[in-house]
Enzyme design. Structure first.
Site, PDB file in Angstrom:
ATOM      1  N   MET A   1       8.355   4.170   5.924  1.00  0.00           N
ATOM      2  CA  MET A   1       8.438   2.955   5.328  1.00  0.00           C
ATOM      3  C   MET A   1       9.673   2.892   4.324  1.00  0.00           C
ATOM      4  O   MET A   1      10.287   1.727   4.364  1.00  0.00           O
ATOM      5  CB  MET A   1       7.132   2.516   4.671  1.00  0.00           C
ATOM      6  CG  MET A   1       5.930   2.082   5.458  1.00  0.00           C
ATOM      7  SD  MET A   1       6.291   1.021   6.776  1.00  0.00           S
ATOM      8  CE  MET A   1       6.815  -0.590   6.053  1.00  0.00           C
ATOM      9  N   GLU A   2      10.052   3.881   3.916  1.00  0.00           N
ATOM     10  CA  GLU A   2      11.092   3.921   2.777  1.00  0.00           C
ATOM     11  C   GLU A   2      12.503   3.908   3.503  1.00  0.00           C
ATOM     12  O   GLU A   2      13.440   2.950   3.268  1.00  0.00           O
ATOM     13  CB  GLU A   2      11.151   5.047   1.861  1.00  0.00           C
ATOM     14  CG  GLU A   2      10.039   5.163   0.717  1.00  0.00           C
ATOM     15  CD  GLU A   2       8.726   5.229   1.255  1.00  0.00           C
ATOM     16  OE1 GLU A   2       7.747   4.950   0.186  1.00  0.00           O
ATOM     17  OE2 GLU A   2       8.361   5.532   2.296  1.00  0.00           O
TER      18      GLU A   2
ATOM     19  N   MET B   1       0.975  -1.265   0.153  1.00  0.00           N
ATOM     20  CA  MET B   1      -0.042  -0.078   0.023  1.00  0.00           C
ATOM     21  C   MET B   1       0.869   1.211   0.020  1.00  0.00           C
ATOM     22  O   MET B   1       0.370   2.402   0.050  1.00  0.00           O
ATOM     23  CB  MET B   1      -0.988  -0.095   1.099  1.00  0.00           C
ATOM     24  CG  MET B   1      -1.848  -1.074   1.145  1.00  0.00           C
ATOM     25  SD  MET B   1      -2.920  -1.292  -0.205  1.00  0.00           S
ATOM     26  CE  MET B   1      -3.738  -2.643  -0.040  1.00  0.00           C
ATOM     27  N   CYS B   2       2.342   1.098  -0.241  1.00  0.00           N
ATOM     28  CA  CYS B   2       2.907   2.408  -0.418  1.00  0.00           C
ATOM     29  C   CYS B   2       2.912   3.187  -1.527  1.00  0.00           C
ATOM     30  O   CYS B   2       2.803   2.398  -2.680  1.00  0.00           O
ATOM     31  CB  CYS B   2       4.538   2.037   0.089  1.00  0.00           C
ATOM     32  SG  CYS B   2       4.788   1.484   1.734  1.00  0.00           S
ATOM     33  N   HIS B   3       2.702   4.432  -1.589  1.00  0.00           N
ATOM     34  CA  HIS B   3       2.795   5.339  -2.712  1.00  0.00           C
ATOM     35  C   HIS B   3       4.138   5.265  -3.446  1.00  0.00           C
ATOM     36  O   HIS B   3       5.116   5.473  -2.604  1.00  0.00           O
ATOM     37  CB  HIS B   3       2.134   6.537  -2.231  1.00  0.00           C
ATOM     38  CG  HIS B   3       0.868   6.553  -1.774  1.00  0.00           C
ATOM     39  ND1 HIS B   3       0.419   6.411  -0.423  1.00  0.00           N
ATOM     40  CD2 HIS B   3      -0.362   7.087  -2.642  1.00  0.00           C
ATOM     41  CE1 HIS B   3      -0.734   6.604  -0.199  1.00  0.00           C
ATOM     42  NE2 HIS B   3      -1.268   7.011  -1.647  1.00  0.00           N
TER      43      HIS B   3
ATOM     44  N   ASP C   1      24.001 -11.352   3.070  1.00  0.00           N
ATOM     45  CA  ASP C   1      24.276 -12.153   1.894  1.00  0.00           C
ATOM     46  C   ASP C   1      25.780 -12.030   1.671  1.00  0.00           C
ATOM     47  O   ASP C   1      26.414 -13.143   1.459  1.00  0.00           O
ATOM     48  CB  ASP C   1      23.477 -11.451   0.997  1.00  0.00           C
ATOM     49  CG  ASP C   1      23.675 -12.317  -0.468  1.00  0.00           C
ATOM     50  OD1 ASP C   1      23.544 -13.494  -0.509  1.00  0.00           O
ATOM     51  OD2 ASP C   1      24.131 -11.682  -1.439  1.00  0.00           O
TER      52      ASP C   1
END
Length: 160
Positions: A114-115, A76-78, A129
């Protein structure tokens, strides 16, 4: 208690919040997280002897890429027009491990929390990794929002 969930419509179906009527404001979010590892893995990263190359530089590039790709990963992130992304890696010899901090900035209609959080996660996963051949038992810990500025909810600063 009546809770209005902004990502659900009146029929409880998922939706992306409409931010069209909001005025753009300057927004900044800072997130951080850590990766804990063996002394051997830590030394390989610090001394640039990991077989996959320069771990911390690659993690910074990955964090920037993760920040930019957030709307492709979180449903749901723009999509946002980010104006800046800063990354800082701190050596934590006592842990041993590293702390990654990502600052995301924009002038827009929705926040960049969120970013910043996604950037931290992707950067730390990249470290994992690149040195997992040395230490598969590494732990990614304490990914969290440190602060945010702008928007309707105002400023936030983590305490403690």
């Amino acid at each position: 208690m009546d809770i209005n969930l902004t990502h659900l419509d009146e029929n409880d179906r998922p939706k992306m919040v409409d931010v069209g009527a909001k005025e753009p404001t300057k927004r900044i979010a800072v997130a951080s997280g850590m990766i804990k590892m063996s002394k051997e893995a830590y030394d390989a990263v610090v001394h640039n002897t990991a077989k996959k190359g320069p771990v911390l530089q690659t993690a910074v590039v990955a964090a920037i890429m993760g920040t930019k790709k957030t709307p492709e990963l979180i449903p749901m992130c723009h999509p946002l027009l980010l104006t800046g992304i800063d990354c800082d890696v701190e050596e934590l010899s006592d842990l041993p491990g590293f702390k990654l901090t990502v600052t995301a900035k924009l002038s827009g209609k929705t926040g960049v929390e969120m970013e910043a959080l996604t950037g931290v996660g992707i950067g730390l996963l990249t470290i994992y990794d690149m040195v997992k051949a040395i230490d598969k038992g590494m732990e990614i810990i304490n990914i969290r929002l440190e602060s945010k500025e702008g928007g309707k909810s105002g400023s936030y600063q983590r305490h403690g």
